[in-house]
Design an enzyme around this catalytic site. Sequence first.
Site, PDB file in Angstrom:
ATOM      1  N   HIS A 167      39.729 -16.840  10.731  1.00 22.82           N
ATOM      2  CA  HIS A 167      39.138 -16.181  11.897  1.00 22.82           C
ATOM      3  C   HIS A 167      39.353 -14.670  11.780  1.00 22.82           C
ATOM      4  CE1 HIS A 167      37.794 -16.048  16.024  1.00 22.82           C
ATOM      5  NE2 HIS A 167      37.857 -17.360  16.145  1.00 22.82           N
TER       6      HIS A 167
ATOM      7  N   GLY B 259      41.473 -20.665  10.386  1.00 21.17           N
ATOM      8  CA  GLY B 259      40.201 -21.320  10.680  1.00 21.17           C
ATOM      9  C   GLY B 259      39.394 -21.642   9.428  1.00 21.17           C
TER      10      GLY B 259
ATOM     11  N   TYR C 268      46.328 -24.469  19.106  1.00 24.14           N
ATOM     12  CA  TYR C 268      45.180 -24.867  18.291  1.00 24.14           C
ATOM     13  C   TYR C 268      44.182 -25.710  19.083  1.00 24.14           C
ATOM     14  CZ  TYR C 268      42.807 -24.814  13.938  1.00 24.14           C
ATOM     15  OH  TYR C 268      41.870 -24.547  12.966  1.00 24.14           O
TER      16      TYR C 268
HETATM   17  C1  LCV Z   1      40.621  -9.634  10.205  1.00 22.03           C
HETATM   18  C2  LCV Z   1      41.651  -9.320   8.178  1.00 22.03           C
HETATM   19  C3  LCV Z   1      42.081 -10.659   8.178  1.00 22.03           C
HETATM   20  C4  LCV Z   1      41.716 -11.481   9.267  1.00 22.03           C
HETATM   21  N1  LCV Z   1      40.996 -10.927  10.255  1.00 22.03           N
HETATM   22  O1  LCV Z   1      45.074  -8.074   1.962  1.00 22.03           O
HETATM   23  O2  LCV Z   1      43.827 -20.932  12.775  1.00 22.03           O
HETATM   24  S1  LCV Z   1      44.312 -19.843  13.613  1.00 22.03           S
HETATM   25  O3  LCV Z   1      44.720 -20.345  14.958  1.00 22.03           O
HETATM   26  O4  LCV Z   1      45.422 -19.120  12.978  1.00 22.03           O
HETATM   27  C5  LCV Z   1      42.902 -18.752  13.855  1.00 22.03           C
HETATM   28  C6  LCV Z   1      42.892 -17.968  15.079  1.00 22.03           C
HETATM   29  C7  LCV Z   1      42.774 -17.931  12.578  1.00 22.03           C
HETATM   30  O5  LCV Z   1      42.064 -18.345  11.688  1.00 22.03           O
HETATM   31  O6  LCV Z   1      43.468 -16.754  12.487  1.00 22.03           O
HETATM   32  C8  LCV Z   1      43.440 -16.046  11.204  1.00 22.03           C
HETATM   33  C9  LCV Z   1      44.493 -16.599  10.323  1.00 22.03           C
HETATM   34  N2  LCV Z   1      44.610 -15.819   9.107  1.00 22.03           N
HETATM   35  C10 LCV Z   1      45.771 -15.291   8.709  1.00 22.03           C
HETATM   36  O7  LCV Z   1      46.860 -15.421   9.329  1.00 22.03           O
HETATM   37  C11 LCV Z   1      45.729 -14.425   7.449  1.00 22.03           C
HETATM   38  C12 LCV Z   1      45.853 -12.961   7.807  1.00 22.03           C
HETATM   39  N3  LCV Z   1      45.746 -12.152   6.587  1.00 22.03           N
HETATM   40  C13 LCV Z   1      46.762 -12.061   5.699  1.00 22.03           C
HETATM   41  O8  LCV Z   1      47.858 -12.626   5.854  1.00 22.03           O
HETATM   42  C14 LCV Z   1      46.509 -11.229   4.497  1.00 22.03           C
HETATM   43  O9  LCV Z   1      45.438 -10.317   4.774  1.00 22.03           O
HETATM   44  C15 LCV Z   1      46.106 -12.074   3.248  1.00 22.03           C
HETATM   45  C16 LCV Z   1      47.341 -12.846   2.745  1.00 22.03           C
HETATM   46  C17 LCV Z   1      44.987 -13.063   3.570  1.00 22.03           C
HETATM   47  C18 LCV Z   1      45.596 -11.137   2.152  1.00 22.03           C
HETATM   48  O10 LCV Z   1      46.561 -10.146   1.861  1.00 22.03           O
HETATM   49  P1  LCV Z   1      46.114  -8.873   1.018  1.00 22.03           P
HETATM   50  O11 LCV Z   1      47.360  -8.073   0.772  1.00 22.03           O
HETATM   51  O12 LCV Z   1      45.276  -9.300  -0.145  1.00 22.03           O
HETATM   52  P2  LCV Z   1      45.416  -7.157   3.263  1.00 22.03           P
HETATM   53  O13 LCV Z   1      46.381  -7.847   4.130  1.00 22.03           O
HETATM   54  O14 LCV Z   1      45.717  -5.777   2.813  1.00 22.03           O
HETATM   55  O15 LCV Z   1      44.008  -7.206   4.015  1.00 22.03           O
HETATM   56  C19 LCV Z   1      42.902  -6.471   3.536  1.00 22.03           C
HETATM   57  C20 LCV Z   1      42.043  -6.116   4.740  1.00 22.03           C
HETATM   58  O16 LCV Z   1      41.532  -7.318   5.301  1.00 22.03           O
HETATM   59  C21 LCV Z   1      41.887  -7.370   6.678  1.00 22.03           C
HETATM   60  C22 LCV Z   1      43.178  -6.572   6.790  1.00 22.03           C
HETATM   61  O17 LCV Z   1      43.394  -6.140   8.120  1.00 22.03           O
HETATM   62  C23 LCV Z   1      42.854  -5.429   5.838  1.00 22.03           C
HETATM   63  O18 LCV Z   1      41.987  -4.537   6.500  1.00 22.03           O
HETATM   64  P3  LCV Z   1      42.157  -2.935   6.318  1.00 22.03           P
HETATM   65  O19 LCV Z   1      41.940  -2.699   4.834  1.00 22.03           O
HETATM   66  O20 LCV Z   1      41.064  -2.345   7.163  1.00 22.03           O
HETATM   67  O21 LCV Z   1      43.563  -2.632   6.758  1.00 22.03           O
HETATM   68  N4  LCV Z   1      42.125  -8.773   7.048  1.00 22.03           N
HETATM   69  C24 LCV Z   1      42.813  -9.709   6.383  1.00 22.03           C
HETATM   70  N5  LCV Z   1      42.807 -10.875   7.047  1.00 22.03           N
HETATM   71  N6  LCV Z   1      42.049 -12.774   9.339  1.00 22.03           N
HETATM   72  N7  LCV Z   1      40.934  -8.810   9.189  1.00 22.03           N
END
Ligand code: LCV
Length: 255
Positions: A62, A106, A136
């Site tokens: 999401h 998601g 959830y």
């Molecule tokens: C917006 C993002 C996101 C993102 N949204 O890259 O199932 S539930 O209830 O949980 C539901 C509500 C749901 O699905 O929630 C989302 C769940 N997802 C997560 O918890 C994963 C969140 N993301 C991460 O932990 C990391 O980004 C990962 C491990 C996926 C990738 O790490 P990596 O080091 O490769 P960055 O974190 O640097 O992210 C790169 C860019 O993508 C955006 C993040 O904010 C960043 O943006 P900026 O470059 O503008 O700072 N991003 C990542 N995930 N779910 N934005």
Amino acid sequence: MLKVSLDDLVGTIALDRYDKRNALSEDLVGRMLRTLDSFADGGIRVVILRAVGTHPIWSAGHDIDELPIAGADPLPYRDPMEVLLRRVRTYPGAVIAMVQGSVWGGACDLVFNCDLVVADESAAFAVTPAKLGVPYSVSGIQYFLSRLPLHIVNELMMTADPISAERALTHGIINRLVPAQDIESITAELAAVIRSRSAESIRAYKEQARLIVEAVPLTAQQAQYIHQLRLDVYSGRDYAEGVLAFEEKRPPDFG
Ligand code: LCV
């Protein structure tokens, strides 16, 4: 955001938003929904859902930037992601997820709702509401429980840590675990087999399986109780903290 292609009644939808780790924004999901509708209208028998290229992340789930503020349900019935999950479940043909890289939140629900999953060793699956303080969705929990053993669902939901492709294979999340260099050809072969089978039979089977899985009776009182349980969480402290922590790029402090 999306790359779409068609070949002999097999359609491919590829996520192409890697700057945001293929997070499933309303815009991206809207495009997927419109593509699935046009595929259904065109009699596309098999849909392959994948990401463009080979990256460490298949989708980050999401779009957290679009989650509503505390006090509002983060996963309401009309949430675009929820609509997409229902659309995949009711798509009148097979939907195959081809997964390389990690799948979050998601996006796991999306992959689990596909009819088959082909993955390589880089695939991993993390179900993350406990990292964000999200209550959830009932349908999500129902679908996880219908596909996986209870203790695996408990582990996914309670740790929010990824499980490996190998474990996902053991637990039946993945149909085929294949070498990265063969994943496209093996997925295409699987799609070709299904495409050659009776579309009428498959359409009826899929709809029957969905109705049987969804046939879990709940009393009105239980439904109200579930609503209250979820409301207490998304109006509480943890959901506000979980989303804020993500925006501030720090681990959440749930006390
Ligand atoms: C917006 C993002 C996101 C993102 N949204 O890259 O199932 S539930 O209830 O949980 C539901 C509500 C749901 O699905 O929630 C989302 C769940 N997802 C997560 O918890 C994963 C969140 N993301 C991460 O932990 C990391 O980004 C990962 C491990 C996926 C990738 O790490 P990596 O080091 O490769 P960055 O974190 O640097 O992210 C790169 C860019 O993508 C955006 C993040 O904010 C960043 O943006 P900026 O470059 O503008 O700072 N991003 C990542 N995930 N779910 N934005």
